[in-house]
Scaffold this motif. Structure first.
Motif, PDB file in Angstrom:
ATOM      1  N   VAL A  70      41.957  46.267  49.300  1.00 36.69           N
ATOM      2  CA  VAL A  70      41.976  45.829  47.905  1.00 36.69           C
ATOM      3  C   VAL A  70      41.578  47.003  47.022  1.00 36.69           C
ATOM      4  O   VAL A  70      40.565  47.657  47.257  1.00 36.69           O
ATOM      5  N   GLY A  71      42.407  47.275  46.021  1.00 39.99           N
ATOM      6  CA  GLY A  71      42.112  48.329  45.062  1.00 39.99           C
ATOM      7  C   GLY A  71      41.710  47.730  43.735  1.00 39.99           C
ATOM      8  O   GLY A  71      42.161  46.642  43.371  1.00 39.99           O
TER       9      GLY A  71
ATOM     10  N   GLY B 209      40.000  48.511  28.851  1.00 37.72           N
ATOM     11  CA  GLY B 209      39.625  47.106  28.728  1.00 37.72           C
ATOM     12  C   GLY B 209      40.426  46.165  29.598  1.00 37.72           C
ATOM     13  O   GLY B 209      40.288  44.956  29.489  1.00 37.72           O
ATOM     14  N   LYS B 210      41.270  46.670  30.477  1.00 41.03           N
ATOM     15  CA  LYS B 210      42.036  45.828  31.393  1.00 41.03           C
ATOM     16  C   LYS B 210      41.620  46.165  32.816  1.00 41.03           C
ATOM     17  O   LYS B 210      41.679  47.316  33.235  1.00 41.03           O
ATOM     18  N   VAL B 211      41.198  45.156  33.548  1.00 44.54           N
ATOM     19  CA  VAL B 211      40.811  45.331  34.938  1.00 44.54           C
ATOM     20  C   VAL B 211      41.994  44.938  35.811  1.00 44.54           C
ATOM     21  O   VAL B 211      42.569  43.867  35.643  1.00 44.54           O
ATOM     22  N   SER B 212      42.370  45.822  36.734  1.00 46.62           N
ATOM     23  CA  SER B 212      43.503  45.590  37.617  1.00 46.62           C
ATOM     24  C   SER B 212      43.002  45.514  39.056  1.00 46.62           C
ATOM     25  O   SER B 212      42.325  46.424  39.522  1.00 46.62           O
ATOM     26  N   VAL B 213      43.336  44.415  39.732  1.00 48.20           N
ATOM     27  CA  VAL B 213      42.975  44.223  41.132  1.00 48.20           C
ATOM     28  C   VAL B 213      44.278  44.131  41.912  1.00 48.20           C
ATOM     29  O   VAL B 213      45.128  43.296  41.601  1.00 48.20           O
ATOM     30  N   SER B 214      44.457  44.994  42.910  1.00 51.68           N
ATOM     31  CA  SER B 214      45.709  45.003  43.671  1.00 51.68           C
ATOM     32  C   SER B 214      45.418  44.850  45.155  1.00 51.68           C
ATOM     33  O   SER B 214      44.393  45.314  45.658  1.00 51.68           O
ATOM     34  N   GLY B 215      46.334  44.170  45.837  1.00 51.02           N
ATOM     35  CA  GLY B 215      46.196  43.931  47.266  1.00 51.02           C
ATOM     36  C   GLY B 215      47.541  43.642  47.884  1.00 51.02           C
ATOM     37  O   GLY B 215      48.592  43.884  47.273  1.00 51.02           O
ATOM     38  N   SER B 216      47.529  43.077  49.082  1.00 57.54           N
ATOM     39  CA  SER B 216      48.778  42.843  49.820  1.00 57.54           C
ATOM     40  C   SER B 216      49.646  41.749  49.184  1.00 57.54           C
ATOM     41  O   SER B 216      50.865  41.777  49.317  1.00 57.54           O
TER      42      SER B 216
ATOM     43  N   ILE C 230      45.871  41.287  36.685  1.00 63.21           N
ATOM     44  CA  ILE C 230      45.292  42.048  35.583  1.00 63.21           C
ATOM     45  C   ILE C 230      44.649  41.070  34.613  1.00 63.21           C
ATOM     46  O   ILE C 230      45.256  40.058  34.257  1.00 63.21           O
ATOM     47  N   PHE C 231      43.420  41.372  34.183  1.00 67.87           N
ATOM     48  CA  PHE C 231      42.757  40.550  33.177  1.00 67.87           C
ATOM     49  C   PHE C 231      41.952  41.444  32.246  1.00 67.87           C
ATOM     50  O   PHE C 231      41.648  42.587  32.572  1.00 67.87           O
ATOM     51  N   ASP C 232      41.630  40.913  31.053  1.00 71.26           N
ATOM     52  CA  ASP C 232      40.888  41.662  30.041  1.00 71.26           C
ATOM     53  C   ASP C 232      39.393  41.588  30.317  1.00 71.26           C
ATOM     54  O   ASP C 232      38.874  40.555  30.725  1.00 71.26           O
ATOM     55  N   SER C 233      38.721  42.713  30.047  1.00 73.89           N
ATOM     56  CA  SER C 233      37.269  42.756  30.190  1.00 73.89           C
ATOM     57  C   SER C 233      36.729  43.871  29.307  1.00 73.89           C
ATOM     58  O   SER C 233      37.344  44.930  29.185  1.00 73.89           O
ATOM     59  N   VAL C 234      35.581  43.631  28.676  1.00 70.63           N
ATOM     60  CA  VAL C 234      34.965  44.658  27.848  1.00 70.63           C
ATOM     61  C   VAL C 234      34.084  45.579  28.681  1.00 70.63           C
ATOM     62  O   VAL C 234      33.631  46.610  28.188  1.00 70.63           O
TER      63      VAL C 234
ATOM     64  N   LEU D 282      36.831  35.114  37.051  1.00 70.59           N
ATOM     65  CA  LEU D 282      38.183  35.677  37.036  1.00 70.59           C
ATOM     66  C   LEU D 282      38.317  36.786  38.072  1.00 70.59           C
ATOM     67  O   LEU D 282      39.337  36.897  38.756  1.00 70.59           O
ATOM     68  N   PHE D 283      37.288  37.630  38.171  1.00 69.58           N
ATOM     69  CA  PHE D 283      37.326  38.738  39.120  1.00 69.58           C
ATOM     70  C   PHE D 283      37.342  38.236  40.561  1.00 69.58           C
ATOM     71  O   PHE D 283      38.121  38.715  41.385  1.00 69.58           O
ATOM     72  N   THR D 284      36.497  37.236  40.881  1.00 69.36           N
ATOM     73  CA  THR D 284      36.492  36.707  42.249  1.00 69.36           C
ATOM     74  C   THR D 284      37.792  35.971  42.565  1.00 69.36           C
ATOM     75  O   THR D 284      38.298  36.064  43.685  1.00 69.36           O
ATOM     76  N   GLN D 285      38.369  35.258  41.578  1.00 68.20           N
ATOM     77  CA  GLN D 285      39.675  34.619  41.781  1.00 68.20           C
ATOM     78  C   GLN D 285      40.749  35.658  42.034  1.00 68.20           C
ATOM     79  O   GLN D 285      41.645  35.458  42.859  1.00 68.20           O
ATOM     80  N   ALA D 286      40.679  36.783  41.315  1.00 68.51           N
ATOM     81  CA  ALA D 286      41.659  37.853  41.496  1.00 68.51           C
ATOM     82  C   ALA D 286      41.549  38.448  42.899  1.00 68.51           C
ATOM     83  O   ALA D 286      42.561  38.720  43.544  1.00 68.51           O
TER      84      ALA D 286
END
Length: 163
Positions: free
Chosen positions: A12-13, A19-26, A31-35, A58-62
């Motif tokens: 997982v990357g 301000g956009k957090v990107s979580v990538s995986g298989s 992508i979601f907004d975050s300050v 949101l981050f754990t769901q991602a």
């Protein structure tokens, strides 16, 4: 006070840009907004300032989405209710005079069966929003139970007229 530190699974990357957090995986990219700014050391991730509880969920769901993926199964119950896929559109026959045409979002893939279909995505928010927009076209009837239902949904039907 404890510092909220997230541990990323293998494969997982995670990155943060403007301000956009990107979580990538298989299974895909979410992508979601975050300050908050992301600070990463190995597989440990720290956000400063700390994430709000909403952004944390949101981050754990991602993370779960890009590792395992999410699936929502819907079924059509009723006489003549059908669904078919043409290009990137779902075409429903739901008892109206014309077919209902719905565009499939980019993040969502669809598997069709005879009376059931499953929606698969890494982004839970997009998936739930798309499933509820499909269901909005024909809610389950309270007398016959016909309509678009979730797979394990139980409809308690009302009793008809007594003569």
């Amino acid at each position: 006070m404890t510092i909220p530190v997230f541990r990323l699974p293998i494969g997982v990357g995670c990155s943060s840009i403007n301000g956009k957090v990107s979580v990538s995986g298989s299974k895909g990219v979410v992508i979601f907004d975050s300050v908050s700014n992301l600070h990463r050391k190995g597989n440990m991730v720290l956000f400063l300032p700390y994430l709000t509880p909403y952004e944390s969920s949101l981050f754990t769901q991602a993370i779960f989405g890009v590792v395992l993926g999410y699936t929502i199964e819907l079924k059509l119950k009723g006489i003549g209710y059908r669904v078919r896929k043409e290009k990137e559109k779902l075409i429903f026959s739901l008892g109206y005079s014309k077919s209902v045409i719905v565009d499939i979002p980019v993040d969502v893939s669809v598997n069709l069966g005879k009376k059931t279909f499953s929606l698969i995505s890494a982004n839970l928010g997009v998936l739930q929003n798309f499933a509820s927009s499909i269901r909005r076209y024909r809610y389950p009837d309270s007398y016959k139970g016909a309509g678009v239902l979730y797979e394990n949904e139980i409809i308690v039907c009302k009793e008809g007229k007594k003569t």
